[in-house]
Design a protein around this motif. Structure first.
Motif, PDB file in Angstrom:
ATOM      1  N   UNK A 277     -11.485   5.896 -60.411  1.00  0.00           N
ATOM      2  CA  UNK A 277     -10.441   5.050 -59.823  1.00  0.00           C
ATOM      3  C   UNK A 277     -10.105   5.494 -58.403  1.00  0.00           C
ATOM      4  N   UNK A 278     -10.085   6.812 -58.159  1.00  0.00           N
ATOM      5  CA  UNK A 278      -9.842   7.317 -56.808  1.00  0.00           C
ATOM      6  C   UNK A 278     -10.963   6.907 -55.865  1.00  0.00           C
ATOM      7  N   UNK A 279     -12.198   6.947 -56.341  1.00  0.00           N
ATOM      8  CA  UNK A 279     -13.329   6.543 -55.506  1.00  0.00           C
ATOM      9  C   UNK A 279     -13.203   5.101 -55.033  1.00  0.00           C
ATOM     10  N   UNK A 280     -12.618   4.260 -55.875  1.00  0.00           N
ATOM     11  CA  UNK A 280     -12.454   2.845 -55.527  1.00  0.00           C
ATOM     12  C   UNK A 280     -11.123   2.583 -54.827  1.00  0.00           C
ATOM     13  N   UNK A 281     -10.369   3.631 -54.529  1.00  0.00           N
ATOM     14  CA  UNK A 281      -9.016   3.502 -53.973  1.00  0.00           C
ATOM     15  C   UNK A 281      -8.150   2.634 -54.878  1.00  0.00           C
ATOM     16  N   UNK A 282      -8.393   2.749 -56.177  1.00  0.00           N
ATOM     17  CA  UNK A 282      -7.725   1.902 -57.167  1.00  0.00           C
ATOM     18  C   UNK A 282      -6.519   2.606 -57.794  1.00  0.00           C
ATOM     19  N   UNK A 283      -6.451   3.922 -57.683  1.00  0.00           N
ATOM     20  CA  UNK A 283      -5.368   4.681 -58.308  1.00  0.00           C
ATOM     21  C   UNK A 283      -4.136   4.657 -57.413  1.00  0.00           C
ATOM     22  N   UNK A 284      -3.054   4.042 -57.889  1.00  0.00           N
ATOM     23  CA  UNK A 284      -1.813   4.025 -57.131  1.00  0.00           C
ATOM     24  C   UNK A 284      -0.959   5.242 -57.391  1.00  0.00           C
ATOM     25  N   UNK A 285      -0.989   5.730 -58.632  1.00  0.00           N
ATOM     26  CA  UNK A 285      -0.226   6.913 -59.032  1.00  0.00           C
ATOM     27  C   UNK A 285      -1.068   7.751 -59.973  1.00  0.00           C
ATOM     28  N   UNK A 286      -1.174   9.035 -59.679  1.00  0.00           N
ATOM     29  CA  UNK A 286      -1.818   9.983 -60.581  1.00  0.00           C
ATOM     30  C   UNK A 286      -0.761  10.652 -61.435  1.00  0.00           C
ATOM     31  N   UNK A 287      -1.082  10.846 -62.719  1.00  0.00           N
ATOM     32  CA  UNK A 287      -0.226  11.606 -63.618  1.00  0.00           C
ATOM     33  C   UNK A 287      -0.971  12.874 -63.998  1.00  0.00           C
ATOM     34  N   UNK A 288      -0.320  13.994 -63.826  1.00  0.00           N
ATOM     35  CA  UNK A 288      -0.962  15.292 -64.005  1.00  0.00           C
ATOM     36  C   UNK A 288      -0.167  16.139 -64.991  1.00  0.00           C
ATOM     37  N   UNK A 289      -0.840  16.673 -65.989  1.00  0.00           N
ATOM     38  CA  UNK A 289      -0.191  17.581 -66.930  1.00  0.00           C
ATOM     39  C   UNK A 289      -0.082  18.988 -66.371  1.00  0.00           C
ATOM     40  N   UNK A 290       1.024  19.643 -66.676  1.00  0.00           N
ATOM     41  CA  UNK A 290       1.156  21.079 -66.441  1.00  0.00           C
ATOM     42  C   UNK A 290       1.427  21.735 -67.796  1.00  0.00           C
ATOM     43  N   UNK A 291       0.893  22.944 -68.017  1.00  0.00           N
ATOM     44  CA  UNK A 291       0.042  23.659 -67.066  1.00  0.00           C
ATOM     45  C   UNK A 291      -1.290  22.951 -66.846  1.00  0.00           C
ATOM     46  N   UNK A 292      -1.803  23.077 -65.578  1.00  0.00           N
ATOM     47  CA  UNK A 292      -3.055  22.424 -65.212  1.00  0.00           C
ATOM     48  C   UNK A 292      -4.212  23.129 -65.907  1.00  0.00           C
ATOM     49  N   UNK A 293      -5.140  22.347 -66.453  1.00  0.00           N
ATOM     50  CA  UNK A 293      -6.286  22.950 -67.127  1.00  0.00           C
ATOM     51  C   UNK A 293      -7.461  22.007 -67.162  1.00  0.00           C
ATOM     52  N   UNK A 294      -7.941  21.593 -65.981  1.00  0.00           N
ATOM     53  CA  UNK A 294      -9.112  20.723 -65.959  1.00  0.00           C
ATOM     54  C   UNK A 294     -10.287  21.436 -66.615  1.00  0.00           C
ATOM     55  N   UNK A 295     -11.049  20.708 -67.442  1.00  0.00           N
ATOM     56  CA  UNK A 295     -12.087  21.373 -68.231  1.00  0.00           C
ATOM     57  C   UNK A 295     -13.366  21.677 -67.470  1.00  0.00           C
TER      58      UNK A 295
END
Length: 375
Positions: free
Chosen positions: A275-293
């Motif tokens: 979605x970011x690549x297409x400039x389609x994301x208006x709002x990102x929601x991010x969990x904390x603690x951060x833990x991208x896999x």
């Protein structure tokens, strides 16, 4: 959270120096300890190939802006001999870190600035006069801020004084009007009152209905604040624990509704990146603690110490080879104008800790056969 304040970081491209340091003043000799940490960070940067001018620029701003009491940290980003970002952190990093890299990892910084609630804090206390009873004079101290960043970057503290005997005969209304005026001028969404119980109750009663609904009263005084710290810091931390901005709460509710309907929202690192690549994301929601896999693979050349490549646009350099996904995600959000909401995982668990509200309808799933990639 509006991430526009980070635009200047990416304006001229890398390579970057990015450092996070503990600059707390809790050691027996805080200045000597900060200098020691600064030397270690600079040595690490030199070992990684950073140029002398950029390393010197970083060393020049470590802990030097102003004296802040207690525990805190600092985030610094520099490029080609110039510091492009230097921010105080309410909480020091678990360990000092420094990297010479194609893309700075600003995820630890933005997480500390969330939820970004605009507020006015006001506390009332006795101000004894010479040869008089201790409660003859009352003083109200109030301060506007954006929580939690203002914990270590407080605004001006405004003081209002008056005799206690006049508090019920107009002084309370005057003080309440002053607090409300400050809240209006700073677009606050909450007023937090502390101090002498009966006086703060008078203040609350004299606020108009609009502000009375947004007022939180709490025990404690919080005045005077330690050097470089916000007024009523402990009281504010308790009042805002687990809370989001009202606008962010509405977006979270909208995300949950769209997720249920499987339209207008995506979830998971791969789909959010698409979605970011297409400039389609208006709002990102991010969990904390951060833990991208996973790390995010991108089409950026291996880091060189020579002149940086021209920036190929919002998507061509959203990250760096074998680098943290968080660094690429934050840069993509900044470059495409997406806002960020940091949500505790226990309030809204997200796949991979990441989701997005979409600006427009379109393809919402773009599977990556080898994992998420940008470039």
């Amino acid at each position: 959270m509006d991430l526009a304040f980070l635009n200047a970081v990416y304006a001229n491209g890398g390579p970057y120096v990015c450092a996070y340091l503990d600059t707390s003043r809790t050691a027996e000799e805080p200045d000597r300890e900060t200098a020691r940490r600064s030397r270690r960070v600079c040595e690490a940067l030199v070992d990684q190939g950073a140029d002398a001018a950029t390393v010197a620029a970083v060393a020049g701003v470590v802990g030097c802006d102003r004296e802040i009491a207690g525990r805190h940290g600092q985030a610094i980003v520099a490029v080609r001999g110039r510091v492009v970002l230097a921010e105080e952190l309410p909480v020091p990093p678990a360990r000092d870190e420094a990297a010479f890299t194609a893309l700075p990892d600003l995820m630890p910084l933005v997480v500390q600035f969330a939820p970004g609630i605009r507020y006015v804090a006001a506390t009332v206390h006795c101000l004894p006069l010479p040869y008089a009873e201790p409660a003859d004079e009352l003083e109200v101290a109030c301060q506007a801020g954006v929580w939690p960043g203002s914990a270590v970057a407080p605004g001006d503290c405004h003081l209002m004084r008056g005799p206690a005997v006049s508090w019920l005969d107009g002084a309370g209304q005057e003080a309440a009007d002053g607090i409300a005026a400050l809240a209006c001028s700073t677009d606050a969404e909450a007023i937090v009152l502390a101090g002498i119980a009966w006086v703060r109750n008078v203040l609350a009663d004299n606020l108009d209905g609009r502000w009375r609904k947004r007022t939180v009263t709490c025990d404690g005084d919080g005045y005077p604040a330690p050097r470089g710290r916000a007024l009523m810091e402990e009281e504010l931390a308790a009042a805002f624990e687990g809370r989001l901005r009202s606008a962010d709460r509405a977006r979270v509710d909208l995300f949950q509704a769209r997720r249920t309907g499987r339209h207008g929202a995506v979830e998971g690192l791969s789909d959010a990146v698409a979605a970011l690549q297409r400039s389609q994301a208006g709002t990102l929601l991010l969990n904390v603690p951060v833990g991208f896999p996973v790390e995010l693979r991108v089409g950026v050349p291996v880091l060189r110490t020579g002149p940086p490549e021209a920036d190929p646009g919002p998507y061509g350099a959203l990250g760096f080879c074998a680098g943290p996904a968080g660094a690429a995600v934050i840069r993509a959000a900044v470059r495409t104008g997406a806002e960020l909401i940091v949500v505790p995982r226990d309030q809204l668990p997200l796949t991979d800790g990441l989701g997005a509200l979409l600006r427009y309808a379109g393809p919402e799933r773009a599977p990556h056969p080898h994992g998420p990639a940008v470039g």
